[in-house]
Write an enzyme that holds these catalytic residues in place. Structure first.
Site, PDB file in Angstrom:
ATOM      1  CG  ASP A   8      -0.525   0.304   2.566  1.00 28.88           C
ATOM      2  OD1 ASP A   8       1.084   0.234   2.488  1.00 28.88           O
ATOM      3  OD2 ASP A   8      -1.072   0.324   3.458  1.00 28.88           O
ATOM      4  CB  CYS A  65       0.841  -2.645   4.742  1.00 24.30           C
ATOM      5  SG  CYS A  65       1.164  -3.665   6.306  1.00 24.30           S
ATOM      6  CB  THR A  67       2.211  -2.435  10.878  1.00 20.30           C
ATOM      7  OG1 THR A  67       1.083  -3.127  10.511  1.00 20.30           O
ATOM      8  CG2 THR A  67       2.353  -1.136  11.527  1.00 20.30           C
ATOM      9  CG  HIS A  98      11.601 -23.054  13.958  1.00 25.32           C
ATOM     10  ND1 HIS A  98      11.960 -22.744  15.048  1.00 25.32           N
ATOM     11  CD2 HIS A  98      13.124 -23.587  13.386  1.00 25.32           C
ATOM     12  CE1 HIS A  98      13.087 -22.983  15.524  1.00 25.32           C
ATOM     13  NE2 HIS A  98      13.570 -23.425  14.601  1.00 25.32           N
ATOM     14  CG  HIS A 133      10.359 -27.060  13.019  1.00 23.72           C
ATOM     15  ND1 HIS A 133       9.936 -26.291  13.960  1.00 23.72           N
ATOM     16  CD2 HIS A 133      11.600 -27.267  13.102  1.00 23.72           C
ATOM     17  CE1 HIS A 133      10.886 -26.139  14.835  1.00 23.72           C
ATOM     18  NE2 HIS A 133      12.152 -26.650  14.301  1.00 23.72           N
TER      19      HIS A 133
HETATM   20  C1  RB5 Z   1      -2.137   2.511   6.357  1.00 25.80           C
HETATM   21  O1  RB5 Z   1      -2.167   3.826   6.615  1.00 25.80           O
HETATM   22  C2  RB5 Z   1      -1.638   1.433   7.350  1.00 25.80           C
HETATM   23  O2  RB5 Z   1      -2.835   1.422   8.265  1.00 25.80           O
HETATM   24  C3  RB5 Z   1      -1.318   0.267   6.769  1.00 25.80           C
HETATM   25  O3  RB5 Z   1      -0.331   0.375   6.133  1.00 25.80           O
HETATM   26  C4  RB5 Z   1      -0.818  -0.707   7.644  1.00 25.80           C
HETATM   27  O4  RB5 Z   1       0.081  -0.387   8.746  1.00 25.80           O
HETATM   28  C5  RB5 Z   1      -1.924  -1.952   8.157  1.00 25.80           C
HETATM   29  O5  RB5 Z   1      -1.487  -2.995   8.786  1.00 25.80           O
END
Ligand code: RB5
Length: 151
Positions: A8, A65, A67, A98, A133
């Protein structure tokens, strides 16, 4: 090895850094977006890329993304996908040895390009160890098939 990539907007810059790395080492990939300057929902782009692993057009996926968490949640809805957010060299190693990860997810708001590239390098090199595993990963597959009985 052919990779499916997607991001994203929050993962776009990190994807670009990893794309440059993959090109420099000759790893084949298809980038399913998003492009620069777009603002998108990670669900749509993650699903588009991971479908290509499910249908075996690609071998594995790397999704980006903010995170790495949202993309992992999306990818883990698909059959046969083991998506693992990784944040250092140790988690990258065990995700392969694993967990037999076939989808790496990375966070553009939590990793530097250097950290991400180190993780990608390990994730591409390490092999699944099998043994105990294998037994555990097979139990995950049974859950996916709707077998929730205690095993
Ligand atoms: C986008 O702003 C953010 O929410 C997305 O990239 C992500 O962190 C979702 O897990």
């Amino acid at each position: 090895m052919k990779l499916a990539l997607a991001s994203d907007h929050a993962g776009y810059d990190l994807k670009k850094a990893v794309v440059d790395y993959l090109k420099s080492v000759g790893v084949d990939f298809i980038d399913f977006g998003c492009g620069p300057g777009e603002n998108v929902d990670y669900v749509d782009y993650g699903a588009e890329a991971i479908r290509r692993v499910v249908c075996k057009e690609c071998d594995r996926a790397i999704l980006f993304c903010g995170t790495g968490l949202g993309m992992a949640v999306v990818a883990n809805k698909f059959p046969g996908i083991i998506a693992t957010p990784c944040w250092d060299e140790f988690t990258a190693t065990v995700s392969r040895t694993h967990n037999n990860s076939n989808c790496l997810t990375l966070g553009g708001r939590v990793l530097t390009p250097e950290q991400a590239i180190a993780i990608v390098k390990i994730w591409l090199e390490k092999e699944f160890e099998g043994g105990r595993h294998e037994r555990r990963v097979k139990k995950i597959a049974q859950l996916e098939e709707g077998n929730f009985k205690k095993v």
